[in-house]
Design a protein around this motif. Structure first.
Motif, PDB file in Angstrom:
ATOM      1  N   MET A 172      -3.266  13.530   6.322  1.00  0.00           N
ATOM      2  CA  MET A 172      -1.947  14.008   6.763  1.00  0.00           C
ATOM      3  C   MET A 172      -2.080  15.026   7.887  1.00  0.00           C
ATOM      4  O   MET A 172      -1.332  15.013   8.856  1.00  0.00           O
ATOM      5  N   ARG A 173      -3.025  15.928   7.703  1.00  0.00           N
ATOM      6  CA  ARG A 173      -3.251  16.996   8.679  1.00  0.00           C
ATOM      7  C   ARG A 173      -3.602  16.382  10.038  1.00  0.00           C
ATOM      8  O   ARG A 173      -3.056  16.775  11.060  1.00  0.00           O
ATOM      9  N   GLU A 174      -4.538  15.440  10.007  1.00  0.00           N
ATOM     10  CA  GLU A 174      -4.966  14.822  11.264  1.00  0.00           C
ATOM     11  C   GLU A 174      -3.819  14.053  11.916  1.00  0.00           C
ATOM     12  O   GLU A 174      -3.522  14.235  13.087  1.00  0.00           O
ATOM     13  N   ARG A 175      -3.182  13.176  11.107  1.00  0.00           N
ATOM     14  CA  ARG A 175      -2.140  12.324  11.660  1.00  0.00           C
ATOM     15  C   ARG A 175      -0.954  13.138  12.166  1.00  0.00           C
ATOM     16  O   ARG A 175      -0.498  12.960  13.289  1.00  0.00           O
ATOM     17  N   ALA A 224      13.348   5.906   2.386  1.00  0.00           N
ATOM     18  CA  ALA A 224      12.653   6.893   3.215  1.00  0.00           C
ATOM     19  C   ALA A 224      12.224   8.090   2.365  1.00  0.00           C
ATOM     20  O   ALA A 224      11.122   8.627   2.524  1.00  0.00           O
ATOM     21  N   ARG A 225      13.103   8.483   1.435  1.00  0.00           N
ATOM     22  CA  ARG A 225      12.778   9.633   0.586  1.00  0.00           C
ATOM     23  C   ARG A 225      11.562   9.337  -0.274  1.00  0.00           C
ATOM     24  O   ARG A 225      10.653  10.156  -0.388  1.00  0.00           O
ATOM     25  N   SER A 226      11.517   8.143  -0.879  1.00  0.00           N
ATOM     26  CA  SER A 226      10.397   7.866  -1.772  1.00  0.00           C
ATOM     27  C   SER A 226       9.088   7.794  -0.979  1.00  0.00           C
ATOM     28  O   SER A 226       8.034   8.184  -1.474  1.00  0.00           O
ATOM     29  N   ARG A 227       9.190   7.344   0.269  1.00  0.00           N
ATOM     30  CA  ARG A 227       7.980   7.322   1.089  1.00  0.00           C
ATOM     31  C   ARG A 227       7.488   8.740   1.379  1.00  0.00           C
ATOM     32  O   ARG A 227       6.307   9.046   1.279  1.00  0.00           O
ATOM     33  N   LEU A 228       8.426   9.631   1.707  1.00  0.00           N
ATOM     34  CA  LEU A 228       8.048  11.005   2.026  1.00  0.00           C
ATOM     35  C   LEU A 228       7.545  11.734   0.778  1.00  0.00           C
ATOM     36  O   LEU A 228       6.574  12.499   0.829  1.00  0.00           O
ATOM     37  N   ILE A 229       8.193  11.457  -0.352  1.00  0.00           N
ATOM     38  CA  ILE A 229       7.737  12.070  -1.603  1.00  0.00           C
ATOM     39  C   ILE A 229       6.315  11.607  -1.916  1.00  0.00           C
ATOM     40  O   ILE A 229       5.466  12.398  -2.321  1.00  0.00           O
ATOM     41  N   GLY A 230       6.051  10.327  -1.697  1.00  0.00           N
ATOM     42  CA  GLY A 230       4.708   9.804  -1.933  1.00  0.00           C
ATOM     43  C   GLY A 230       3.664  10.502  -1.078  1.00  0.00           C
ATOM     44  O   GLY A 230       2.591  10.880  -1.556  1.00  0.00           O
ATOM     45  N   LEU A 231       4.014  10.703   0.170  1.00  0.00           N
ATOM     46  CA  LEU A 231       3.118  11.393   1.082  1.00  0.00           C
ATOM     47  C   LEU A 231       2.828  12.813   0.613  1.00  0.00           C
ATOM     48  O   LEU A 231       1.680  13.271   0.597  1.00  0.00           O
ATOM     49  N   ALA A 246       0.841  -1.203   0.000  1.00  0.00           N
ATOM     50  CA  ALA A 246       0.000   0.000   0.000  1.00  0.00           C
ATOM     51  C   ALA A 246       0.874   1.251   0.000  1.00  0.00           C
ATOM     52  O   ALA A 246       0.635   2.186  -0.771  1.00  0.00           O
ATOM     53  N   ARG A 247       1.913   1.259   0.817  1.00  0.00           N
ATOM     54  CA  ARG A 247       2.812   2.424   0.844  1.00  0.00           C
ATOM     55  C   ARG A 247       3.428   2.655  -0.532  1.00  0.00           C
ATOM     56  O   ARG A 247       3.517   3.773  -1.002  1.00  0.00           O
ATOM     57  N   ARG A 248       3.852   1.547  -1.156  1.00  0.00           N
ATOM     58  CA  ARG A 248       4.469   1.688  -2.477  1.00  0.00           C
ATOM     59  C   ARG A 248       3.463   2.195  -3.507  1.00  0.00           C
ATOM     60  O   ARG A 248       3.762   3.083  -4.304  1.00  0.00           O
ATOM     61  N   GLN A 249       2.266   1.635  -3.494  1.00  0.00           N
ATOM     62  CA  GLN A 249       1.259   2.039  -4.483  1.00  0.00           C
ATOM     63  C   GLN A 249       0.806   3.480  -4.260  1.00  0.00           C
ATOM     64  O   GLN A 249       0.624   4.233  -5.213  1.00  0.00           O
ATOM     65  N   VAL A 292       0.171   5.128   6.251  1.00  0.00           N
ATOM     66  CA  VAL A 292       0.942   6.337   6.026  1.00  0.00           C
ATOM     67  C   VAL A 292       1.711   6.651   7.309  1.00  0.00           C
ATOM     68  O   VAL A 292       1.163   6.597   8.405  1.00  0.00           O
ATOM     69  N   GLU A 293       2.977   6.867   7.187  1.00  0.00           N
ATOM     70  CA  GLU A 293       3.732   7.196   8.392  1.00  0.00           C
ATOM     71  C   GLU A 293       4.971   7.974   8.014  1.00  0.00           C
ATOM     72  O   GLU A 293       5.462   7.898   6.892  1.00  0.00           O
ATOM     73  N   LEU A 294       5.439   8.764   8.952  1.00  0.00           N
ATOM     74  CA  LEU A 294       6.655   9.528   8.719  1.00  0.00           C
ATOM     75  C   LEU A 294       7.853   8.594   8.721  1.00  0.00           C
ATOM     76  O   LEU A 294       7.838   7.568   9.392  1.00  0.00           O
ATOM     77  N   PRO A 295       8.910   8.943   7.968  1.00  0.00           N
ATOM     78  CA  PRO A 295      10.095   8.078   7.931  1.00  0.00           C
ATOM     79  C   PRO A 295      10.851   8.052   9.272  1.00  0.00           C
ATOM     80  O   PRO A 295      11.693   7.204   9.469  1.00  0.00           O
ATOM     81  N   VAL A 296      10.577   8.986  10.144  1.00  0.00           N
ATOM     82  CA  VAL A 296      11.172   8.916  11.483  1.00  0.00           C
ATOM     83  C   VAL A 296      10.043   8.940  12.508  1.00  0.00           C
ATOM     84  O   VAL A 296       8.957   9.452  12.240  1.00  0.00           O
ATOM     85  N   ASP A 297      10.299   8.395  13.653  1.00  0.00           N
ATOM     86  CA  ASP A 297       9.308   8.396  14.728  1.00  0.00           C
ATOM     87  C   ASP A 297       9.512   9.648  15.577  1.00  0.00           C
ATOM     88  O   ASP A 297      10.522   9.776  16.268  1.00  0.00           O
TER      89      ASP A 297
END
Lengths: 200, 200
Positions: free
Chosen positions: A124-127, A103-110, A22-25, A65-70
């Motif tokens: 995104m706003r809520e999370r 991590a970059r591709s995940r953030l770019i996707g977001l 799902a993250r990738r798609q 959906v999650e940030l690349p860092v906690d």
């Protein structure tokens, strides 16, 4: 019941495989264009299993959906060093994440999803309103902590857009050290210095 | 075929109507999802007329996409005031544009397209690389003028994303004066002050 395939109903691996697919798609196709069917195909599961684990597409997006860092770990780590170099530590942590391809591709996707799709922007706003901004704001001892956290967010979004997505030169090919030198003092200002400026 | 004036083949109004409809459709639907047929329908012209005037969809996008301000006019105007308040004049000009609904939606459309679609990002890069960044860089007397112009671009993209698209609070509901106070000094730094900082 679970076997080495890790892809069968009830298998603990299936849930993780769905999340990863799902993250990738979502990153590749965006929120609107990603389909439950496509995610199921990539994860090697039946589409019904996604609904079983995650519910609707909206719920799936919000779950995976999650940030690349906690933030709960990153913010205290950043704040543990000398206050006068906090901005530099922040930009180097951000660049450390962004220079890592996964991590970059995940953030770019977001950011792509948030830019294009009001539903994704709302999630995104809520999370991140709850997750990143609140954690950061609570731990900052400056005035206006939430505005400061939002300004940091704004700088990171602008950096991702200009350096990694639209790739404006010379920002796109600048070294991490050049970026840190240019943006570290701005983050320092956003988190530690008076925001009123002498404007107006 | 449309019968209203300004919508007929060969009519000088048709070209402008196509451009306006294209800007709206690209802003609303994004570059990928906007169709020549949809743009033609909104402009009240035959789709063939779009190809006649503009060529391909890519050429249409490149032709009609434009910044809400003309850099060739805006940059000299900004630079004509006192250097020590340049950052404040810049952020107020940016906010002046962004608080105007029509200009804002045009810029949001651009950023959405650039965020989601590599082809649109490439066109933005080419167009604005030549248009905004070069004009700005040539007129700045500081060192590293192109890096400075790219940093300004990055700040504006981040502001549009966080305040107007994802709408992170409290940035989304901050007054223009609050934004100017927070960001004016950053723009001042980006265009006038040493960029090396004391990092590294």
């Amino acid at each position: 019941m679970a076997t080495r395939s890790g892809r069968r109903p009830g298998d603990s691996g299936a849930r993780a495989a769905i999340a990863e697919a799902a993250r990738r798609q979502f990153a590749l196709a965006g929120y609107d264009r990603a389909t439950m069917r496509g995610i199921a195909a990539e994860a090697g599961v039946d589409p019904a299993l996604i609904s079983h684990y995650y519910g609707s597409k909206r719920q799936l997006f919000a779950s995976v959906v999650e940030l690349p860092v906690d933030p709960a770990a990153a913010v205290p780590a950043l704040l543990s060093g000398p206050p006068e170099t906090l901005g530099d530590r922040m930009i180097r942590m951000v660049l450390g994440v962004l220079e890592d391809e996964r991590a970059r591709s995940r953030l770019i996707g977001l950011i792509r999803a948030g830019a294009s799709e009001p539903e994704a922007a709302r999630i995104m706003r809520e999370r991140f309103g709850e997750e990143l901004l609140t954690v950061a704001a609570e731990q900052l001892e400056s005035d206006q902590p939430r505005l400061r956290a939002a300004l940091v967010n704004s700088l990171i979004m602008g950096l991702v857009m200009s350096r990694y997505i639209v790739r404006i030169e010379p920002l796109a090919s600048a070294s991490p050290d050049q970026i840190a030198a240019a943006l570290g003092p701005v983050l320092q200002r956003y988190v530690m210095e008076p925001l009123g400026g002498n404007a107006g």
